[in-house]
Design an enzyme around this catalytic site. Structure first.
Site, short mmCIF file in Angstrom:
data_model
loop_
_atom_site.label_atom_id
_atom_site.label_comp_id
_atom_site.label_asym_id
_atom_site.label_seq_id
_atom_site.Cartn_x
_atom_site.Cartn_y
_atom_site.Cartn_z
N CYS A 17 0.83 -1.27 0.08
CA CYS A 17 0.11 0.08 0.02
C CYS A 17 0.77 1.17 0.09
CB CYS A 17 -0.98 0.04 1.36
SG CYS A 17 -1.74 1.72 1.60
N CYS A 20 0.22 3.28 3.06
CA CYS A 20 0.93 3.01 4.01
C CYS A 20 2.35 3.32 4.29
CB CYS A 20 0.56 1.26 4.16
SG CYS A 20 -0.99 0.93 4.33
#
Length: 93
Positions: A17, A20
Site C-alpha cells: 500500500c 501505508c
C-alpha cells in the site's frame, strides 16, 4: 514505556500500500512523541486477516485508537502527521 499503557494505537497496513508506506515515518514519529502515553501496534492485514476482519477493516491504512480497552477513535487513509497527532491527542484528552 511500560506495556501497560492504557492507550493503544493500532495501524492496519499492507506492505504493498503506497499510502501505508507514506504513513510509516509519521507513525514512527508519533510513537516517539507519545511514547509515555501511547503504545503503537502495527498489523499487516495480509498476515493478520482475522484481526482485520474482526475490526471490519476495509482499507489501508486504518488507524484505531483504544483507551482503557475501548475504541475511542478510528480513521482510514493517509493524512498529514500533525492531523494524526491532533486526532490522537484530542481523543485521549
Amino acid at each position: 514505556m511500560t506495556s501497560s499503557a492504557p492507550a493503544v494505537l493500532v495501524e492496519f497496513y499492507a506492505t504493498w500500500c503506497p499510502h501505508c508506506k507514506a504513513m510509516a515515518p509519521v507513525v514512527e514519529q508519533i510513537s516517539e512523541i507519545l511514547e509515555d502515553s501511547l503504545k503503537v501496534v502495527q498489523l499487516d492485514v495480509d498476515l493478520n486477516q482475522e484481526a482485520a476482519d474482526a475490526e471490519e477493516v476495509n482499507g489501508t491504512p486504518t488507524f484505531i485508537l483504544y483507551k482503557n480497552g475501548r475504541q475511542v477513535w478510528r480513521q482510514s487513509g493517509e493524512m498529514p502527521g500533525e492531523v494524526l497527532l491532533h486526532k490522537i491527542t484530542s481523543a485521549l484528552s
